[in-house]
Design an enzyme around this catalytic site. Sequence first.
Site, PDB file in Angstrom:
ATOM      1  CB  CYS A  75      -0.926   0.041   1.277  1.00 45.34           C
ATOM      2  SG  CYS A  75      -2.200  -1.528   1.223  1.00 45.34           S
TER       3      CYS A  75
ATOM      4  CG  HIS B 112      -3.031   3.588   1.843  1.00 44.49           C
ATOM      5  ND1 HIS B 112      -3.616   3.220   0.520  1.00 44.49           N
ATOM      6  CD2 HIS B 112      -3.174   2.635   2.723  1.00 44.49           C
ATOM      7  CE1 HIS B 112      -3.958   2.209   0.919  1.00 44.49           C
ATOM      8  NE2 HIS B 112      -3.787   1.525   2.086  1.00 44.49           N
TER       9      HIS B 112
ATOM     10  CG  ASN C 182      -6.619  -0.597   1.073  1.00 45.37           C
ATOM     11  OD1 ASN C 182      -5.815  -0.170   0.209  1.00 45.37           O
ATOM     12  ND2 ASN C 182      -6.166  -1.174   2.378  1.00 45.37           N
TER      13      ASN C 182
HETATM   14  O1  UT7 Z   1      -3.774  -0.819   3.411  1.00 46.06           O
HETATM   15  C1  UT7 Z   1      -2.984  -1.234   4.436  1.00 46.06           C
HETATM   16  C2  UT7 Z   1      -3.259  -0.878   5.713  1.00 46.06           C
HETATM   17  N1  UT7 Z   1      -4.624  -1.261   6.180  1.00 46.06           N
HETATM   18  C3  UT7 Z   1      -4.861  -0.943   7.218  1.00 46.06           C
HETATM   19  O2  UT7 Z   1      -4.544   0.023   7.705  1.00 46.06           O
HETATM   20  C4  UT7 Z   1      -6.131  -1.627   7.744  1.00 46.06           C
HETATM   21  C5  UT7 Z   1      -6.006  -1.194   9.326  1.00 46.06           C
HETATM   22  N2  UT7 Z   1      -7.287  -1.805  10.120  1.00 46.06           N
HETATM   23  C6  UT7 Z   1      -8.442  -1.403   9.635  1.00 46.06           C
HETATM   24  O3  UT7 Z   1      -9.009  -0.828   9.076  1.00 46.06           O
HETATM   25  C7  UT7 Z   1      -9.760  -1.848  10.910  1.00 46.06           C
HETATM   26  O4  UT7 Z   1      -8.932  -2.654  11.942  1.00 46.06           O
HETATM   27  C8  UT7 Z   1     -10.882  -2.945  10.414  1.00 46.06           C
HETATM   28  C9  UT7 Z   1     -11.779  -2.257   9.191  1.00 46.06           C
HETATM   29  C10 UT7 Z   1     -10.073  -4.071   9.486  1.00 46.06           C
HETATM   30  C11 UT7 Z   1     -11.602  -3.743  11.332  1.00 46.06           C
HETATM   31  O5  UT7 Z   1     -12.088  -2.610  12.289  1.00 46.06           O
HETATM   32  P1  UT7 Z   1     -11.785  -2.687  13.842  1.00 46.06           P
HETATM   33  O6  UT7 Z   1     -12.630  -1.699  14.512  1.00 46.06           O
HETATM   34  O7  UT7 Z   1     -10.344  -2.755  14.167  1.00 46.06           O
HETATM   35  O8  UT7 Z   1     -12.632  -4.137  14.257  1.00 46.06           O
HETATM   36  P2  UT7 Z   1     -11.761  -5.707  14.729  1.00 46.06           P
HETATM   37  O9  UT7 Z   1     -10.983  -6.105  13.893  1.00 46.06           O
HETATM   38  O10 UT7 Z   1     -11.393  -5.124  16.237  1.00 46.06           O
HETATM   39  O11 UT7 Z   1     -13.204  -6.380  14.792  1.00 46.06           O
HETATM   40  C12 UT7 Z   1     -14.195  -6.251  15.675  1.00 46.06           C
HETATM   41  C13 UT7 Z   1     -15.386  -7.169  15.456  1.00 46.06           C
HETATM   42  C14 UT7 Z   1     -14.895  -8.412  15.624  1.00 46.06           C
HETATM   43  O12 UT7 Z   1     -15.758  -9.352  16.432  1.00 46.06           O
HETATM   44  P3  UT7 Z   1     -15.578  -9.602  17.822  1.00 46.06           P
HETATM   45  O13 UT7 Z   1     -14.351 -10.217  18.108  1.00 46.06           O
HETATM   46  O14 UT7 Z   1     -15.532  -8.255  18.678  1.00 46.06           O
HETATM   47  O15 UT7 Z   1     -17.128 -10.506  18.110  1.00 46.06           O
HETATM   48  C15 UT7 Z   1     -14.642  -9.077  14.374  1.00 46.06           C
HETATM   49  O16 UT7 Z   1     -14.963 -10.443  14.171  1.00 46.06           O
HETATM   50  O17 UT7 Z   1     -16.011  -7.113  14.065  1.00 46.06           O
HETATM   51  C16 UT7 Z   1     -15.748  -8.385  13.471  1.00 46.06           C
HETATM   52  N3  UT7 Z   1     -15.907  -8.293  12.213  1.00 46.06           N
HETATM   53  C17 UT7 Z   1     -17.026  -8.093  11.556  1.00 46.06           C
HETATM   54  N4  UT7 Z   1     -18.267  -8.006  11.686  1.00 46.06           N
HETATM   55  C18 UT7 Z   1     -19.123  -7.795  10.527  1.00 46.06           C
HETATM   56  C19 UT7 Z   1     -14.759  -8.171  11.308  1.00 46.06           C
HETATM   57  N5  UT7 Z   1     -15.073  -8.064   9.999  1.00 46.06           N
HETATM   58  C20 UT7 Z   1     -16.363  -7.937  10.055  1.00 46.06           C
HETATM   59  C21 UT7 Z   1     -17.478  -7.744   9.023  1.00 46.06           C
HETATM   60  N6  UT7 Z   1     -18.637  -7.711   9.455  1.00 46.06           N
HETATM   61  N7  UT7 Z   1     -17.135  -7.702   7.614  1.00 46.06           N
END
Ligand code: UT7
Length: 324
Positions: free
Chosen positions: A114, A251, A281
């Site tokens: 990225c 980005h 992304n």
């Molecule tokens: O381009 C390279 C750089 N990329 C990045 O910098 C991406 C960085 N990360 C992010 O953008 C975010 O961390 C995400 C969008 C990927 C996730 O957001 P988050 O607020 O960090 O959520 P999380 O990973 O802590 O997940 C929260 C919950 C989890 O459930 P539990 O464990 O709390 O029950 C996940 O299993 O959301 C769940 N989850 C989803 N739920 C519904 C993960 N993906 C999904 C989904 N739909 N698509």
Amino acid sequence: MTRRAVIEGAGHYLPDRIVPNSEFEKTLDTTDEWIRTRSGIERRRFAAEGQTTSDLALRAARAALEQAGLVPEDIDGVIVATSTPDLTFPSVATMVQKDLGMTHGFGFDVQAVCAGFIYALTTANALILTGQANRLLVIGAETFSRIMDWTDRSTCVLFGDGAGALILGAQDGEGSNADRGILSSDLNSDGRYRDMLYVDGGVSSTGTAGKLRMQGNPLFRQAVEKLTSTAETALAKIGLSGPDVDWIVPHQANIRIIQGTAKKMGLPMDRVIVTVQDHGNTSAASIPLAMSVGVAEGRIKPGDLVLSEAIGGGLAWGAVVMRW
Ligand code: UT7
């Protein structure tokens, strides 16, 4: 007089197929609301079957040439930032070079995931400043839809396909921050973070292309901190700071990362170009896509101070400061 690599044109291309968040609700345990509130993404584009990264790159290149009023004969070389090349080799850049009808100059790819476009811009700037080239096409192009695990809701809803291109040309400046062109850059990587974002296949390991794997939450926390620090470092190298910036073109991974970084730099969101809602992304394509959209919408204008920053697999991250 100081030689500068000045932006002479910008263009982009997005595949026709628009995929709204609701489409994922049919096959995954996810919702439009979760995707929008956690990432800011509302839709993304996916390349058609048979449409490759070089196809997208070529169209973005043609759009940039048209915007600049230039023809392929005017270009000395092509640099493509991509992690999703058509083939393991030859490079996407040489495919674009051929499809543009260029039988002169050179082409090569840069792979910093990225952060690829920041690395490509920095490389192009160095080639121009050292007199290796006078005018370069710098492209970010990706088909990340090809490396998605469609059963993994934590990744496959976040990425999209597209391409953006800039043309950089050598011009003389005064050697001050008032000059147009690339004014400074800052590159970083740290391989200890490799498990945070990677593809689980490759030529010399599995012999397959593999699928993207990401530890989203830890990466999110690294992103805001590292993006702010590299942006401030790039600005400090030329005696500037956040408030001097007219536009951040970040980005486009997550709206909350974009907002967090802008806030830490003391810049309001109306000075940030945001396209993540429409593109998702697109990895190395996201910055040139956003730049081209910003120019087409009449927001980024000649003379504006533009800061770009990106982070991705590696981890690799960096920032470029340029006067448009
Ligand atoms: O381009 C390279 C750089 N990329 C990045 O910098 C991406 C960085 N990360 C992010 O953008 C975010 O961390 C995400 C969008 C990927 C996730 O957001 P988050 O607020 O960090 O959520 P999380 O990973 O802590 O997940 C929260 C919950 C989890 O459930 P539990 O464990 O709390 O029950 C996940 O299993 O959301 C769940 N989850 C989803 N739920 C519904 C993960 N993906 C999904 C989904 N739909 N698509």
